[in-house]
Write a protein that holds these residues in place. Structure first.
Motif, PDB file in Angstrom:
ATOM      1  N   ARG A 157      -0.588   5.020  -1.100  1.00 24.06           N
ATOM      2  CA  ARG A 157      -1.832   5.187  -0.500  1.00 24.06           C
ATOM      3  C   ARG A 157      -1.850   5.967   0.852  1.00 24.06           C
ATOM      4  N   PHE A 158      -0.535   6.382   1.457  1.00 21.40           N
ATOM      5  CA  PHE A 158      -0.372   6.760   2.779  1.00 21.40           C
ATOM      6  C   PHE A 158      -0.072   8.317   2.478  1.00 21.40           C
ATOM      7  N   SER A 159      -0.539   9.000   3.436  1.00 24.82           N
ATOM      8  CA  SER A 159       0.203  10.475   3.659  1.00 24.82           C
ATOM      9  C   SER A 159       0.006  11.089   4.812  1.00 24.82           C
ATOM     10  N   TYR A 212      -3.471  10.486   5.768  1.00 22.11           N
ATOM     11  CA  TYR A 212      -4.100   9.402   6.269  1.00 22.11           C
ATOM     12  C   TYR A 212      -3.063   8.160   6.033  1.00 22.11           C
ATOM     13  N   HIS A 213      -2.915   7.703   7.517  1.00 19.45           N
ATOM     14  CA  HIS A 213      -1.788   6.932   7.876  1.00 19.45           C
ATOM     15  C   HIS A 213      -2.077   5.673   8.861  1.00 19.45           C
ATOM     16  N   MET A 273       0.739  -1.202  -0.028  1.00 19.89           N
ATOM     17  CA  MET A 273       0.139   0.023   0.059  1.00 19.89           C
ATOM     18  C   MET A 273       0.916   1.104  -0.069  1.00 19.89           C
ATOM     19  N   THR A 274       2.047   1.116   0.699  1.00 20.98           N
ATOM     20  CA  THR A 274       3.025   2.412   0.653  1.00 20.98           C
ATOM     21  C   THR A 274       3.604   2.534  -0.624  1.00 20.98           C
ATOM     22  N   CYS A 304       2.311   1.924  -3.207  1.00 19.53           N
ATOM     23  CA  CYS A 304       1.187   2.355  -4.121  1.00 19.53           C
ATOM     24  C   CYS A 304       0.632   3.759  -3.938  1.00 19.53           C
TER      25      CYS A 304
END
Lengths: 195, 541, 93
Positions: free
Chosen positions: A156-158, A161-162, A151-152, A154
């Motif tokens: 997906r996190f920031s 949102y983590h 996911m990282t 791709c």
């Protein structure tokens, strides 16, 4: 966040019941438990403890990186955690093999010359159940980390949102805490006995 | 038969999406509550079927209808299914799921997908357990005492243990969901001490679910390991202690009975207030009593082991604590009774169930105190006295509260009323049938009839016949709602938003509610059960 | 959800402490302290657990609710072990 902590309470109670049962039997068979503990491999055990603590560090740093939006460091730190966790498991399985070689696996092949063989066997029963359950938790944890790694990668996190990373970090930290107590109750008891 | 007139139906959670998949993949807490109703109703009647067979066998002194070995399986399966697949999930997973978010002014629970997962996990556990039953059942009693369960039983112990283990995760997830929801999702103005008491009860229940269930899980795991590998965990000849199993088992199973009773009390608090049109007397005392029961309930488990071999000093400690745990329950009973005083009491069906609960729970609770007395316990332990005690609480108490709650929230859930006359008849049938079934069992136990026996001396027959007669009446009482509620779902008159003129946010939505519960997030600036403040809205004089 | 950020330094110091404590508990286990061996090992384990929970798992930086939850879990484990021990410690041999 609170949700994961509540889940960890369920884990405390689950492992806790096993620690309680261990305590009951250690009270009943103090010498047998100490003697059995002497045969544990303190070198591998303490190295594993240090290894797992290191993985907790990398995990905590990965979570912190994710919180700040640093996805590249988070990625490497997650990968490091997985790797270190895998090393822990590898050493654990080596230990299991050594126990098997030395006929110390209740239910499969157990022989002992120590007095109070029932008590000695009980030590090993708890050793295998508790470290086995712990190992299962580690495997699940590595699976979760692998998913997080993907996911990282791709993106997906920031910074915003983590939470999955932080929440998985809580799980991983808890699994480390359990090991610290397992180390204390299985590897340390018999070391001060001589002869 | 003329169907109820078709009014232009608004969109609500029932008709929003249609089709089987929209139900099986829903994350709407209201639909999930109904999915659970389906599951636990099925398990209730399966468990009841085993009870029926038991009571038929007990009509005659010899073990003639079934062999003793089969009888062992019957009471085991009855216990396992009723405890883990009916009572534990009943109110929390059905009424709790449906009502909790609405009562706090939220759109859903904190973790809606976990909620759905919880239902699937529950059914998986149930299927595994049913499989064990179909393969021949288990004969250890729902209590799985060692060494019978670990060594000597030749039945499907591991299958049943796995099924229960799986179902345990369902419990944990529900509890986790409720705790997070009640902490984090209350609407503006809804402080802790403005919460309806139903939520205090559900919260306390959730604490127990989360803390106690894992211990059961690991206990069953260890039983499984012992059964497979015979390494002596509970075997004295190998250094183990069978009593350790009982400590571990009852550490969960005693709080488990509070998992079963606290939600029932939570429902009763709502019913008593609404049908007396008065705030519950001593709100804070009742709220703290819920927590008190949950906490002290963890400290009494040894009272199941008074004659099992634990030390006498330990037994003393547990006995004293067991007396103490009765106090918060008593506080609730007194406060409910005080609520009726000078209230405007109406005798609708939910109220009948609530009153039934209060009376029968009191009897069950007091007999629990008898059992907590060491000397008395030696005489009546493992007799029908104990059986009667816990059935007064679980059936006379919890099941009646469940039925009361179902009837109470029925208009909200289904959008329709139910046939009041028939419902009152059913409630009366349940009450009479229940007492005829279980009161003779107090006498039987006191006279010495052991529990879990298929055969008995002839002098006990009369009481057993009375009990079986009662059971058949009770059965009718349970089948009646199944029939008329199924009928009412389609054909009963439509219900207004607040047919009982109750306080509580769930009554401020249409019946049935829309998917997201509230058009706008409600704001609360009044206490729970504040009939005065809400007089205008409720249309009260 | 407020996400506190813990300084890297603190993580590393906690890590060093954890490794040091592991070494300490291992070495101390070789000394014969009688009954105190167990107590020392458990005390050190509790300190290590607190460091992991407090720093790595950020419990020290989280809301009070989280600490109550954690404390509750620990308390209930202690209840389990203590009340069970009232049986085992008072049995006549």
């Amino acid at each position: 966040m609170a949700g994961m902590w509540i889940f960890l309470v369920t884990e405390i109670m689950m492992f806790g019941a096993l620690f309680m049962a261990y305590a009951v039997y250690r009270l009943g068979h103090p010498l047998a438990f100490a003697a059995a503990s002497r045969d544990m491999n303190i070198v591998l055990g303490s190295i594993n403890t240090a290894i797992l603590i290191t993985s907790s560090l990398t995990m905590a740093l990965a979570a912190a990186a994710a919180q700040e939006g640093g996805l590249r460091p988070a990625k490497w730190l997650l990968a490091a955690t997985i790797l270190i966790g895998a090393v822990f498991l590898a050493i654990k399985f080596v230990e299991y093999y050594l126990h098997y070689r030395d006929h110390q696996v209740p239910g499969f092949w157990f022989e002992t010359n120590l007095p109070d063989p029932g008590g000695v066997q009980m030590f090993y029963v708890f050793y295998f159940i508790m470290t086995g359950l712990h190992a299962i938790h580690m495997i699940v944890g590595i699976g979760l980390l692998a998913a997080l790694l993907i996911m990282t990668e791709c993106g997906r996190f920031s910074r915003v949102y983590h939470s999955p990373v932080v929440v998985t970090g809580l799980y991983w930290g808890f699994v480390d805490i359990v090991w610290i107590f397992l180390f204390a109750i299985f590897y340390l008891p018999g070391l001060h006995l001589h002869g | 038969m003329i169907a109820a007139p078709e009014i232009a139906t608004e969109r609500n959670y029932l008709n929003e999406k249609e089709g089987v998949l929209s139900w099986l993949l829903t994350t709407d807490h209201k639909r999930i509550g109904l999915l659970y109703v389906a599951s636990i109703t099925a398990f209730f009647f399966i468990g009841g079927f085993f009870a029926l067979l038991m009571r038929l066998e007990l009509l005659t002194p010899p073990s003639d209808l079934v062999s003793p070995e089969t009888y062992n399986k019957l009471f085991t399966m009855h216990g396992i299914i009723m405890v883990w697949f009916f009572l534990i999930p009943s109110i929390p997973a059905t009424l709790g799921n449906f009502v909790v978010p609405m009562m706090i002014g939220a759109k859903d629970l904190a973790f809606p997908k976990l909620n759905l997962a919880s239902w699937y996990i529950f059914n998986l556990g149930g299927i595994v357990t049913l499989y064990a039953i179909l393969r021949g059942g288990v004969d250890t009693g729902w209590t799985f005492y060692t060494p019978l369960s670990t060594t000597y039983s030749t039945t499907y112990v591991i299958g049943a243990a796995i099924g229960i283990f799986i179902a345990g995760f369902s419990s944990i997830l529900t509890g986790l969901n409720f705790i997070a929801t009640i902490h984090r999702m209350r609407c503006p103005g809804l402080t802790w001490f403005r919460l309806p008491l139903f939520l205090w009860g559900m919260y306390a229940t959730s604490l127990i679910l989360v803390i106690a269930t894992p211990v059961l899980a690991v206990t069953l795991l260890v039983v499984g390991v012992e059964r497979i590998f015979q390494v002596g965990i509970f075997d004295p000849s190998l250094g183990g202690d069978p009593l350790l199993f009982q400590h571990m088992f009852w550490f969960y199973s005693h709080p488990a009975v509070y998992i079963m009773v606290l939600p029932a009390m939570a429902v009763v608090s709502e019913l008593v207030s609404t049908f007396s049109r008065k705030p519950v007397f001593g709100y804070k005392a009742v709220a703290f009593s819920s927590l008190g029961i949950a906490i002290v309930g963890f400290l009494v488990w040894g009272h199941h082991m008074f004659v099992a071999g634990q030390s006498i000093y330990s037994a003393l400690v547990f006995s004293i604590l067991s007396y103490i745990v009765a106090v918060p329950s008593a506080i609730k009973v007194f406060n409910w009774t005080a609520t009726f005083y000078k209230g405007s009491v109406s005798w609708d069906t939910p109220m009948l169930y609530a009153i039934g609960f209060i009376g029968l729970f009191t009897i069950g609770g007091i007999t629990g105190l008898f059992l907590a007395a060491l000397g008395l316990d030696v005489h009546v332990t493992d007799t029908y006295f104990v059986v009667a005690h816990f059935h007064y609480i679980m059936v006379g108490g919890a099941v009646m509260a469940y039925l009361g709650g179902i009837h109470y929230w029925w208009p909200k859930i289904s959008g329709r009323m139910y046939p009041e006359g028939l419902a009152k008849l059913a409630a009366l049938t349940v009450f009479l049938g229940f007492n005829l079934t279980f009161f003779p069992q107090f006498v039987l136990g006191y006279l010495g009839m052991p529990r879990r026996y298929a055969a008995y001396p002839p002098e006990f027959q009369v009481l057993h016949v009375l009990s079986t007669a009662g059971a058949s009446i009770l059965g009718v009482g349970y089948v009646l709602p199944l029939i008329y509620l199924t009928w009412a779902w389609r054909y009963a008159p439509k219900a207004p938003p607040n047919p009982w003129r109750a306080t509580g946010l769930e009554w401020k939505t249409p019946s049935p509610p829309p998917v997201h519960n509230f058009e706008q997030t409600p704001v609360v600036n009044y206490d729970a059960y504040d009939y005065e403040a809400l007089k205008g809205e409720l249309g009260l004089g | 959800m407020a996400e506190p950020v813990v300084a890297r330094k603190i993580y590393l110091r906690a890590y060093a402490a954890l490794l040091g404590l592991t070494l300490a508990t291992t070495l101390l286990a070789f000394l014969d302290m009688g009954r105190f061996n167990t107590i020392v090992a458990l005390v050190i384990a509790v300190i290590q657990a607190s460091l992991i929970a407090g720093v790595f798992m950020q419990a020290l930086y989280e809301s009070a609710l989280v600490r109550v939850i954690l404390g509750g879990g620990v308390l209930w484990f202690l209840i389990l072990i203590t009340l069970t021990m009232t049986d085992y410690l008072t049995r006549s041999r």
